[in-house]
Design a protein around this motif. Structure first.
Motif, mmCIF file in Angstrom:
data_model
loop_
_atom_site.group_PDB
_atom_site.id
_atom_site.type_symbol
_atom_site.label_atom_id
_atom_site.label_comp_id
_atom_site.label_asym_id
_atom_site.label_seq_id
_atom_site.Cartn_x
_atom_site.Cartn_y
_atom_site.Cartn_z
ATOM 1 N N MET A 1 0.798 -1.220 0.000
ATOM 2 C CA MET A 1 0.000 0.000 0.000
ATOM 3 C C MET A 1 0.837 1.279 0.000
ATOM 4 O O MET A 1 0.403 2.304 -0.527
ATOM 5 C CB MET A 1 -0.947 0.002 1.203
ATOM 6 N N PHE A 2 2.029 1.242 0.596
ATOM 7 C CA PHE A 2 2.845 2.453 0.678
ATOM 8 C C PHE A 2 4.044 2.442 -0.265
ATOM 9 O O PHE A 2 4.567 3.497 -0.615
ATOM 10 C CB PHE A 2 3.329 2.678 2.124
ATOM 11 N N ARG A 3 4.514 1.242 -0.594
ATOM 12 C CA ARG A 3 5.570 1.043 -1.581
ATOM 13 C C ARG A 3 6.934 1.621 -1.172
ATOM 14 O O ARG A 3 7.860 1.618 -1.979
ATOM 15 C CB ARG A 3 5.164 1.644 -2.942
ATOM 16 N N PHE A 4 7.092 2.164 0.028
ATOM 17 C CA PHE A 4 8.402 2.738 0.325
ATOM 18 C C PHE A 4 9.351 1.711 0.942
ATOM 19 O O PHE A 4 8.947 0.760 1.588
ATOM 20 C CB PHE A 4 8.318 3.992 1.199
ATOM 21 N N PHE A 5 10.612 1.946 0.685
ATOM 22 C CA PHE A 5 11.692 1.194 1.316
ATOM 23 C C PHE A 5 12.865 2.165 1.451
ATOM 24 O O PHE A 5 13.798 2.170 0.657
ATOM 25 C CB PHE A 5 12.092 -0.033 0.486
ATOM 26 N N GLY A 6 12.746 3.017 2.446
ATOM 27 C CA GLY A 6 13.707 4.091 2.645
ATOM 28 C C GLY A 6 12.984 5.327 3.146
ATOM 29 O O GLY A 6 11.770 5.344 3.310
ATOM 30 N N GLY A 7 13.745 6.381 3.378
ATOM 31 C CA GLY A 7 13.173 7.598 3.923
ATOM 32 C C GLY A 7 13.284 7.624 5.432
ATOM 33 O O GLY A 7 13.891 6.743 6.053
ATOM 34 N N ALA A 8 12.700 8.648 6.028
ATOM 35 C CA ALA A 8 12.765 8.820 7.476
ATOM 36 C C ALA A 8 11.391 9.204 8.001
ATOM 37 O O ALA A 8 10.629 9.882 7.310
ATOM 38 C CB ALA A 8 13.788 9.901 7.833
ATOM 39 N N GLN B 1 7.173 12.043 -2.458
ATOM 40 C CA GLN B 1 6.860 10.674 -2.059
ATOM 41 C C GLN B 1 6.512 10.545 -0.578
ATOM 42 O O GLN B 1 6.376 9.430 -0.068
ATOM 43 C CB GLN B 1 8.049 9.757 -2.385
ATOM 44 N N SER B 2 6.367 11.669 0.121
ATOM 45 C CA SER B 2 6.047 11.619 1.553
ATOM 46 C C SER B 2 4.674 11.002 1.782
ATOM 47 O O SER B 2 3.760 11.142 0.954
ATOM 48 C CB SER B 2 6.070 13.017 2.164
ATOM 49 N N GLN B 3 4.539 10.331 2.916
ATOM 50 C CA GLN B 3 3.248 9.800 3.348
ATOM 51 C C GLN B 3 2.980 10.269 4.776
ATOM 52 O O GLN B 3 3.878 10.259 5.620
ATOM 53 C CB GLN B 3 3.254 8.264 3.342
ATOM 54 N N ILE B 4 1.757 10.704 5.018
ATOM 55 C CA ILE B 4 1.295 10.941 6.385
ATOM 56 C C ILE B 4 0.304 9.838 6.692
ATOM 57 O O ILE B 4 -0.768 9.754 6.075
ATOM 58 C CB ILE B 4 0.669 12.338 6.545
ATOM 59 N N ILE B 5 0.667 8.960 7.617
ATOM 60 C CA ILE B 5 -0.070 7.728 7.875
ATOM 61 C C ILE B 5 -0.674 7.797 9.272
ATOM 62 O O ILE B 5 0.045 8.008 10.258
ATOM 63 C CB ILE B 5 0.858 6.511 7.755
ATOM 64 N N THR B 6 -1.980 7.623 9.347
ATOM 65 C CA THR B 6 -2.662 7.673 10.636
ATOM 66 C C THR B 6 -3.216 6.309 11.011
ATOM 67 O O THR B 6 -3.539 5.484 10.151
ATOM 68 C CB THR B 6 -3.809 8.709 10.631
ATOM 69 N N LEU B 7 -3.344 6.091 12.306
ATOM 70 C CA LEU B 7 -3.934 4.871 12.852
ATOM 71 C C LEU B 7 -4.368 5.162 14.275
ATOM 72 O O LEU B 7 -3.845 6.077 14.917
ATOM 73 C CB LEU B 7 -2.933 3.714 12.842
ATOM 74 N N GLY B 8 -5.346 4.411 14.749
ATOM 75 C CA GLY B 8 -5.727 4.556 16.142
ATOM 76 C C GLY B 8 -7.099 5.131 16.384
ATOM 77 O O GLY B 8 -7.533 5.237 17.529
ATOM 78 N N GLY B 9 -7.810 5.539 15.347
ATOM 79 C CA GLY B 9 -9.186 5.993 15.553
ATOM 80 C C GLY B 9 -9.343 7.499 15.458
ATOM 81 O O GLY B 9 -8.389 8.260 15.626
ATOM 82 N N TRP B 10 -10.584 7.904 15.227
ATOM 83 C CA TRP B 10 -10.901 9.303 14.926
ATOM 84 C C TRP B 10 -11.691 9.983 16.036
ATOM 85 O O TRP B 10 -12.104 11.131 15.875
ATOM 86 C CB TRP B 10 -11.692 9.365 13.624
#
Length: 393
Positions: free
Chosen positions: A144-151, A236-245
């Protein structure tokens, strides 16, 4: 076709190959299968897992016998809904160990999530279940995110501070796909200025990602806007959320407004802001694609039930109570009646992945409001309140 899948799985087991692990490792090609083939494969995995728990778990077998349920009753994907599910509240019970199919001495790890009652939900995993869980997470992350690298900026405590919290454990798993990462909640305190400094330090060095619960991303975004700071993340940045709204106060974060505001604040496209949905008691995450469609992993099946009739499925697209059928679990039956109200998308996703797409709504009325993110927010709020209180001399 169904017999070929059954024969393939049986041959895999005879050769000592885990068919569930093989399916997880083939996620990209499986998402492209026609829905009929997809369902046939998933059906065989769930049937095999049901037979395992029926044979080795006396308590679960008794539940099945009381409902008159046997393996021969499962012939089509629609029949999966007849498999008895365990109410999620059972994982908070003092006798939760009775749910185990594996003996307690085979348990290798415990994950916990605590609701407003303060009673933890405990899910225990043996070696093979834990291995499947790790494979499942990394497989979905890569797909889903396709990344392998970054910070990554982790808006969460470190595992050193909260090693048993499911949210923390999951966030920490991203580190294996990244070049660098830092946690920015310490002692339940959050310093947004430190986050901005780190983002600046990583600029032109790494592709920068931000990962954490929505309330903390919202808090960081609000700080940036209030202090008129300019942040431009990467292509290529992603802001990824989890844990509920939902906040511990009951306030609901508007998801669509959140996507729009977050993208605007960080100078990225809305498709770069993604949410994930999962449960501590299961071994998967349903993750959004760039179209904000939450894709259920192709080896997991979701059944949506009526609120008043939990044994009956609602029509496709209608909201109802989520029942999860997760065949990766050997420690205990991964067939779980949740307290979550969801509905399934009727139409295929434009991203081209086949399979189920879930839309999370909220917890059903009367259910305990609680998860890792809610408790983290409450801990942080309580600490901030203590700091700002004036002592009475």
């Amino acid at each position: 076709m169904m017999s070929s899948y059954r024969e393939l799985f049986e041959k895999s087991i005879m050769m000592g190959i885990d068919p569930v692990g093989s399916v997880i490792a083939s996620i990209r090609s499986i998402y492209q299968l026609p829905i009929e083939s997809h369902n046939e494969m998933k059906l065989e995995l769930i049937k095999h897992n049901f037979q395992y728990h029926y044979t080795h778990n006396a308590l679960y077998r008794k539940i099945c016998e009381e409902k008159g349920m046997t393996l021969s009753d499962i012939q089509r994907i629609e029949d999966v809904a007849q498999i008895p599910a365990i109410g999620i509240g059972k994982f908070k019970d003092v006798n939760a160990q009775l749910l185990l199919t594996k003996p307690i001495h085979d348990v290798e790890h415990e994950l916990r999530s605590t609701g407003t009652s303060g009673i933890p939900s405990i899910s225990r995993r043996d070696e093979q279940t834990l291995t499947r869980s790790v494979l499942s997470m990394f497989s979905m992350f890569r797909e889903m995110f396709r990344f392998f690298g970054g910070a990554a900026i982790y808006l969460a405590p470190s595992a050193e501070e909260m090693p048993e919290m499911g949210l923390v454990k999951l966030i920490n798993m991203f580190s294996g796909l990244l070049d660098s990462s830092r946690f920015f909640i310490s002692g339940h305190a959050f310093d947004p200025e430190a986050v901005l400094q780190q983002l600046n330090d990583w600029q032109h060095v790494h592709t920068r990602h931000i990962i954490g619960p929505p309330f903390l991303v919202e808090r960081l975004s609000r700080y940036i806007n209030e202090h008129q700071r300019h942040i431009q993340l990467d292509r290529q940045s992603q802001i990824i959320t989890l844990g509920g709204w939902k906040s511990y106060t009951g306030r609901e974060i508007n998801r669509l407004e959140f996507y729009e505001q977050t993208a605007q604040t960080f100078g990225i496209q809305q498709g770069q802001v993604r949410d994930m949905f999962g449960l501590v008691e299961t071994n998967f995450m349903a993750i959004e694609c760039e179209h904000h469609a939450k894709h259920v992993p192709p080896w997991v099946h979701f059944s949506i039930r009526g609120l008043d009739k939990a044994d009956q499925e609602v029509a496709q697209g209608e909201p109802g109570r989520l029942v999860v059928y997760d065949p990766t679990s050997l420690s205990y039956p991964g067939f779980i009646l949740t307290d979550d109200l969801v509905y399934m998308d009727k139409n295929p996703c434009p991203c081209g992945r086949n399979g189920q797409v879930v839309n999370y709504m909220y917890r059903i009325k009367g259910a305990e409001i609680g998860c890792c993110a809610i408790n983290l927010e409450k801990f942080m709020s309580d600490k901030e309140a203590r700091i700002t209180q004036c002592p009475i001399g």
